[in-house]
Design a protein around this motif. Structure first.
Motif, PDB file in Angstrom:
ATOM      1  N   ASP A  91       0.823  -1.215   0.000  1.00 30.55           N
ATOM      2  CA  ASP A  91       0.000   0.000   0.000  1.00 30.55           C
ATOM      3  C   ASP A  91       0.855   1.263   0.000  1.00 30.55           C
ATOM      4  N   GLU A  92       1.927   1.248   0.751  1.00 32.27           N
ATOM      5  CA  GLU A  92       2.823   2.414   0.819  1.00 32.27           C
ATOM      6  C   GLU A  92       3.452   2.702  -0.544  1.00 32.27           C
ATOM      7  N   ASP A  93       3.836   1.654  -1.269  1.00 28.19           N
ATOM      8  CA  ASP A  93       4.407   1.817  -2.608  1.00 28.19           C
ATOM      9  C   ASP A  93       3.388   2.419  -3.565  1.00 28.19           C
ATOM     10  N   ARG A  94       2.154   1.996  -3.416  1.00 25.86           N
ATOM     11  CA  ARG A  94       1.116   2.396  -4.368  1.00 25.86           C
ATOM     12  C   ARG A  94       0.580   3.809  -4.125  1.00 25.86           C
ATOM     13  N   TYR A  95       0.708   4.333  -2.920  1.00 22.95           N
ATOM     14  CA  TYR A  95       0.084   5.618  -2.590  1.00 22.95           C
ATOM     15  C   TYR A  95       0.485   6.760  -3.539  1.00 22.95           C
ATOM     16  N   PRO A  96       1.773   7.017  -3.800  1.00 26.72           N
ATOM     17  CA  PRO A  96       2.117   8.113  -4.711  1.00 26.72           C
ATOM     18  C   PRO A  96       1.585   7.887  -6.124  1.00 26.72           C
ATOM     19  N   TRP A  97       1.571   6.634  -6.534  1.00 20.42           N
ATOM     20  CA  TRP A  97       1.040   6.272  -7.853  1.00 20.42           C
ATOM     21  C   TRP A  97      -0.444   6.586  -7.926  1.00 20.42           C
ATOM     22  N   LEU A  98      -1.181   6.203  -6.911  1.00 22.94           N
ATOM     23  CA  LEU A  98      -2.618   6.452  -6.883  1.00 22.94           C
ATOM     24  C   LEU A  98      -2.938   7.940  -6.841  1.00 22.94           C
ATOM     25  N   THR A  99      -2.176   8.697  -6.074  1.00 20.67           N
ATOM     26  CA  THR A  99      -2.425  10.145  -6.006  1.00 20.67           C
ATOM     27  C   THR A  99      -2.092  10.817  -7.332  1.00 20.67           C
ATOM     28  N   SER A 100      -1.107  10.307  -8.053  1.00 23.07           N
ATOM     29  CA  SER A 100      -0.797  10.831  -9.393  1.00 23.07           C
ATOM     30  C   SER A 100      -1.964  10.586 -10.351  1.00 23.07           C
ATOM     31  N   LEU A 101      -2.524   9.393 -10.288  1.00 16.88           N
ATOM     32  CA  LEU A 101      -3.665   9.074 -11.152  1.00 16.88           C
ATOM     33  C   LEU A 101      -4.891   9.894 -10.770  1.00 16.88           C
ATOM     34  N   ASN A 102      -5.070  10.157  -9.483  1.00 16.16           N
ATOM     35  CA  ASN A 102      -6.172  11.006  -9.042  1.00 16.16           C
ATOM     36  C   ASN A 102      -5.994  12.419  -9.592  1.00 16.16           C
ATOM     37  N   ALA A 103      -4.775  12.921  -9.609  1.00 20.32           N
ATOM     38  CA  ALA A 103      -4.507  14.250 -10.168  1.00 20.32           C
ATOM     39  C   ALA A 103      -4.870  14.294 -11.652  1.00 20.32           C
ATOM     40  N   VAL A 104      -4.556  13.232 -12.368  1.00 12.08           N
ATOM     41  CA  VAL A 104      -4.925  13.145 -13.786  1.00 12.08           C
ATOM     42  C   VAL A 104      -6.444  13.181 -13.936  1.00 12.08           C
ATOM     43  N   ALA A 105      -7.141  12.427 -13.099  1.00 12.46           N
ATOM     44  CA  ALA A 105      -8.607  12.406 -13.154  1.00 12.46           C
ATOM     45  C   ALA A 105      -9.179  13.796 -12.877  1.00 12.46           C
ATOM     46  N   LYS A 106      -8.640  14.476 -11.888  1.00 16.78           N
ATOM     47  CA  LYS A 106      -9.126  15.818 -11.549  1.00 16.78           C
ATOM     48  C   LYS A 106      -8.871  16.801 -12.691  1.00 16.78           C
ATOM     49  N   GLU A 107      -7.699  16.717 -13.305  1.00 16.97           N
ATOM     50  CA  GLU A 107      -7.381  17.595 -14.436  1.00 16.97           C
ATOM     51  C   GLU A 107      -8.305  17.323 -15.620  1.00 16.97           C
ATOM     52  N   SER A 160      -9.774   0.725  -0.871  1.00 14.77           N
ATOM     53  CA  SER A 160      -9.042   1.902  -0.392  1.00 14.77           C
ATOM     54  C   SER A 160      -8.308   2.596  -1.538  1.00 14.77           C
ATOM     55  N   TYR A 161      -7.827   1.847  -2.521  1.00 13.20           N
ATOM     56  CA  TYR A 161      -7.162   2.439  -3.684  1.00 13.20           C
ATOM     57  C   TYR A 161      -8.182   3.203  -4.529  1.00 13.20           C
ATOM     58  N   ARG A 162      -9.349   2.611  -4.701  1.00  7.78           N
ATOM     59  CA  ARG A 162     -10.386   3.262  -5.511  1.00  7.78           C
ATOM     60  C   ARG A 162     -10.849   4.563  -4.855  1.00  7.78           C
ATOM     61  N   LYS A 163     -10.875   4.594  -3.534  1.00  7.36           N
ATOM     62  CA  LYS A 163     -11.247   5.832  -2.837  1.00  7.36           C
ATOM     63  C   LYS A 163     -10.229   6.932  -3.110  1.00  7.36           C
ATOM     64  N   ILE A 164      -8.951   6.591  -3.114  1.00  4.07           N
ATOM     65  CA  ILE A 164      -7.919   7.579  -3.432  1.00  4.07           C
ATOM     66  C   ILE A 164      -8.093   8.055  -4.876  1.00  4.07           C
ATOM     67  N   LEU A 165      -8.320   7.135  -5.770  1.00  5.81           N
ATOM     68  CA  LEU A 165      -8.491   7.493  -7.182  1.00  5.81           C
ATOM     69  C   LEU A 165      -9.693   8.408  -7.400  1.00  5.81           C
ATOM     70  N   MET A 166     -10.749   8.211  -6.619  1.00  2.79           N
ATOM     71  CA  MET A 166     -11.990   8.977  -6.803  1.00  2.79           C
ATOM     72  C   MET A 166     -12.035  10.280  -6.012  1.00  2.79           C
ATOM     73  N   HIS A 167     -11.071  10.510  -5.142  1.00  5.47           N
ATOM     74  CA  HIS A 167     -11.123  11.680  -4.261  1.00  5.47           C
ATOM     75  C   HIS A 167     -11.352  12.965  -5.076  1.00  5.47           C
ATOM     76  N   GLY A 168     -12.443  13.642  -4.778  1.00  2.88           N
ATOM     77  CA  GLY A 168     -12.760  14.901  -5.433  1.00  2.88           C
ATOM     78  C   GLY A 168     -13.470  14.776  -6.773  1.00  2.88           C
ATOM     79  N   VAL A 169     -13.610  13.547  -7.267  1.00  3.85           N
ATOM     80  CA  VAL A 169     -14.278  13.335  -8.557  1.00  3.85           C
ATOM     81  C   VAL A 169     -15.235  12.140  -8.531  1.00  3.85           C
TER      82      VAL A 169
END
Length: 143
Positions: free
Chosen positions: A33-49, A66-75
């Protein structure tokens, strides 16, 4: 193919992994999970943009809720989930046929073990032809 049909950008989640993640996977070590967190937040930024545009298609292994929640945050209200499903051996064969990819097929079992299947996603068999998969998704989006 889906992004092309919808005339929106396509992003392969694998392109957003930091070098450390790629090296770890190349070595046959599953990500945590720790490895994936920066990756997931990067993908969330792409989704928001992409909200400013007409959206996008992001293909990635969002294995846990939990990964899907990070990906969907704000969108979250704008996200549609599609789960491409296949038998282990079928997917393993496809992975073994890939060339020049950092994730070896030996890590597939760890992904199956980690997967939390989302009930809210449209489930689509990878046995269907790609054009039929796209057609099913577009029909679902148009409801």
């Amino acid at each position: 193919l889906l992004a092309e049909n919808l005339n929106i950008p396509f992003y392969d989640g694998d392109d957003f992994h930091p070098a450390e993640n790629k090296q770890k996977m190349q070595s046959g070590i599953p990500l945590n999970d720790e490895d994936r967190y920066p990756w997931l937040t990067s993908l969330n930024a792409v989704a928001k943009e992409s909200v400013e545009q007409k959206g996008c298609v992001i293909a990635c292994s969002a294995l846990k809720e939990s990964y899907r929640k990070i990906l969907m945050h704000g969108v979250a209200d704008l996200v549609h989930w599609f789960l491409l499903e296949g038998e282990f051996d079928h997917i393993k064969n496809r992975l073994q046929e890939r060339q020049m990819h950092f994730m070896p097929a030996l890590l597939l079992q760890s992904q199956f073990d980690t997967l939390e299947i989302p009930s809210y996603a449209m489930h689509i068999s990878i046995d269907a032809e790609p054009a039929d998969i796209v057609k099913s998704i577009i029909n679902e989006l148009e409801y």
